[in-house]
Design a protein around this motif. Sequence first.
Motif, short mmCIF file in Angstrom:
data_model
loop_
_atom_site.label_atom_id
_atom_site.label_comp_id
_atom_site.label_asym_id
_atom_site.label_seq_id
_atom_site.Cartn_x
_atom_site.Cartn_y
_atom_site.Cartn_z
N CYS A 61 72.38 -35.87 45.16
CA CYS A 61 71.23 -34.98 45.28
C CYS A 61 70.01 -35.64 44.64
CB CYS A 61 71.50 -33.63 44.61
SG CYS A 61 70.07 -32.52 44.65
N GLY A 62 69.07 -36.06 45.47
CA GLY A 62 67.81 -36.58 44.99
C GLY A 62 66.70 -35.57 45.11
N GLN A 63 67.05 -34.29 44.99
CA GLN A 63 66.05 -33.22 44.99
C GLN A 63 65.77 -32.82 43.55
OE1 GLN A 63 63.99 -31.59 47.36
NE2 GLN A 63 63.20 -31.14 45.33
N ALA A 105 64.17 -35.26 31.52
CA ALA A 105 65.32 -34.35 31.44
C ALA A 105 66.19 -34.39 32.68
CB ALA A 105 64.84 -32.92 31.20
N TRP A 106 65.80 -35.14 33.72
CA TRP A 106 66.49 -35.06 35.01
C TRP A 106 67.38 -36.27 35.28
CZ3 TRP A 106 66.22 -37.92 39.64
CH2 TRP A 106 66.88 -37.33 40.74
N GLU A 107 68.51 -36.01 35.91
CA GLU A 107 69.39 -37.04 36.45
C GLU A 107 69.85 -36.59 37.83
OE1 GLU A 107 70.69 -39.93 35.33
OE2 GLU A 107 69.94 -39.99 33.26
N PRO A 108 69.99 -37.51 38.78
CA PRO A 108 70.56 -37.11 40.08
C PRO A 108 72.01 -36.71 39.92
CG PRO A 108 70.38 -39.49 39.94
CD PRO A 108 69.70 -38.94 38.72
N THR A 109 72.44 -35.72 40.67
CA THR A 109 73.83 -35.28 40.61
C THR A 109 74.63 -35.91 41.74
OG1 THR A 109 73.28 -33.31 41.90
CG2 THR A 109 73.25 -33.09 39.51
N VAL A 110 75.89 -36.23 41.43
CA VAL A 110 76.83 -36.78 42.42
C VAL A 110 78.02 -35.84 42.47
CG1 VAL A 110 78.18 -38.78 43.12
CG2 VAL A 110 76.08 -39.11 41.80
N GLU A 111 78.41 -35.44 43.67
CA GLU A 111 79.49 -34.48 43.81
C GLU A 111 80.23 -34.70 45.11
OE1 GLU A 111 76.87 -31.14 43.53
OE2 GLU A 111 76.75 -30.87 45.70
N ASP A 112 81.42 -34.14 45.21
CA ASP A 112 82.15 -34.20 46.47
C ASP A 112 81.35 -33.48 47.54
OD1 ASP A 112 84.24 -35.58 45.30
OD2 ASP A 112 85.43 -33.78 44.94
N ALA A 113 81.27 -34.09 48.71
CA ALA A 113 80.54 -33.45 49.81
C ALA A 113 81.29 -32.21 50.29
CB ALA A 113 80.37 -34.44 50.96
N THR A 114 80.54 -31.29 50.88
CA THR A 114 81.11 -30.06 51.44
C THR A 114 81.75 -30.37 52.79
OG1 THR A 114 79.35 -28.81 50.34
CG2 THR A 114 80.61 -27.68 52.06
N ARG A 115 82.96 -29.87 53.01
CA ARG A 115 83.75 -30.29 54.19
C ARG A 115 84.17 -29.11 55.04
NH1 ARG A 115 89.55 -33.60 53.96
NH2 ARG A 115 90.41 -32.75 55.90
N LEU A 116 84.17 -29.35 56.36
CA LEU A 116 84.77 -28.42 57.32
C LEU A 116 85.56 -29.24 58.34
CD1 LEU A 116 84.71 -25.33 58.38
CD2 LEU A 116 83.20 -26.28 60.14
#
Length: 572
Positions: free
Chosen positions: A51-53, A228-239
């Motif tokens: 997430c680069g938002q 105060a910000w860092e990009p978050t890395v997470e498992d992508a949402t899957r279907l």
Amino acid sequence: MAVLERGGNAFDAAVAAAFVLQVVEPQNNGPGGDVTILLHRASEDTTRSICGQGPMPATATLHAFRDLGLSQVPGSGLLPATVPGAVGAWLRLLAEAGSMKLADILDHAIGYAADGFSLLPETTRAIAALAPLYTADWTGSAATYLPGGRAPTVRTRFTNPSLAETYRRLVRAGAGAASREAQIQAAHDAFYQGFVAEAIDRFARTTTALDSTGRSHSAFLRGEDLAAWEPTVEDATRLDYQGHQVYKPGIWSQGPVFLQQLALLDGFDMTSVDATSAEFVHTVVECAKLAMADREAWYGDPLHSDIPLDGLLDPKYTAERRKLIRQEASAGPRPGSPGGRTSWIPLPETIEQPPSEEDWMTQIRSGLPTLARSTAARDDTCCITVADREGNLVAATPSGGWLKSSPAIAELGFPLGTRGQSMWLVEGHPNSLAPGRRPRTTLSPTVVLREGRPHLAFGTPGGDRQDQWTLLFFLAVAHSRMDLQQATELPMFHTDALPASFAPREYRPRGVTVERAFSPEVVAALRQRGHDVTEVPEFTLGKICATGFTEDDGFIVAAAGPRGRQAYAIGR
């Protein structure tokens, strides 16, 4: 491609391309903007999102905006600025999945910024339209984009020495670090805690800028917000969809809209329906309306709101939603109630804008980078997809911090972004404006595996329409087994039935826009069903870019949609 041929992997190549795009397509994106990235790492068999938002600043509160007499966040100027997330996200991708040094990656962008590149027609049109504003008020933009005090002409050599020096300083910040990863971290710190953050802080504290309200405002953004910000890395949402494992970014984006549409369509026989028929268009549009209504009701920053993503993708919930689809067009938004919970959709207030004699004011009243006079072929946002011989896939949608967003910071060579405009100035909604909260972004790339094997990475520019246009592409590939290029060339359509994410947040409750490749009979049948149909020229909707692998993994394949002028598919 140069990075791949020098031994880099897909992730190295994507990062290098991204920084070059910040230089050569400033009308669509920049270092002050944001990005959403999906990556599949073949060696680990993992698919993740970055997430680069960036979030809203700590002092950006509802009361602060209301004290300014505002009912909507402006689509331009300094008030909508969030923490610039693009640079941090690309650096995170390079550190976690890349293999090359930052100096080798940024060398390409530095070369274009310092030595020059040929200006695109879209860039020159945007600069020319905004030049009076730059000269009169946005003086940082004048210093950056008006060489010699005049708008440049198409195909002339253009340089951005300040941006080149910004990139060089990021490289120098990590030059003495012991490892590649430490070099990248040092560059991140230089941007978010060092000289870039300091320059943004000085600019934000001392500058007021004219915006779409017709008044001048300063930014809420401060250096502490960047630190105060860092990009978050997470498992992508899957279907899972008919043998395909489809991955999207999380509920902080509009990505799950794509998955909700697929889940709804899985209850229809889409393989036997002509993709240019009224039945196909109607069914897809009605599914899109339901998914987009849920987006407007439920999506937002899950770090700040309890958002029922699992419930929205639950098969029982989907089955109940599917029952709402009739043979006639639906009108008002119909959000669902996953798990019995209820939400609501804020609707934009009508803001009467007095006619302006200045064309630049017409331009900045629209929160999109597109010039207001342009056709349906909008040149907004960018897309990068890469596949490599190891089976890696990456898809990303960089955007924000464009020429129309806000005045450039002259010493850095780029403007801030305006993603805060997509938030609501209301209490109690998942996408309500609040300090430290990420706006729900429209940026939504896709990665697909087929039977567990790497298959596709794709995306498109297009704001709210991204997950409608790419859905049509994917359905063509999944059901018709078309090659990628054929799938990008099919007739396109979309609905604008829900409020847009960008100022002035317009919408048409029964609105459907179709390319004229659809027959008059199909258009008539859609109107008979109650759709408010707008026809646009052929090849004007969407700009899909895709890479992937053939079914036997024998070849890497790529496609670039014919719509628009700056889409390329390159392979070797």
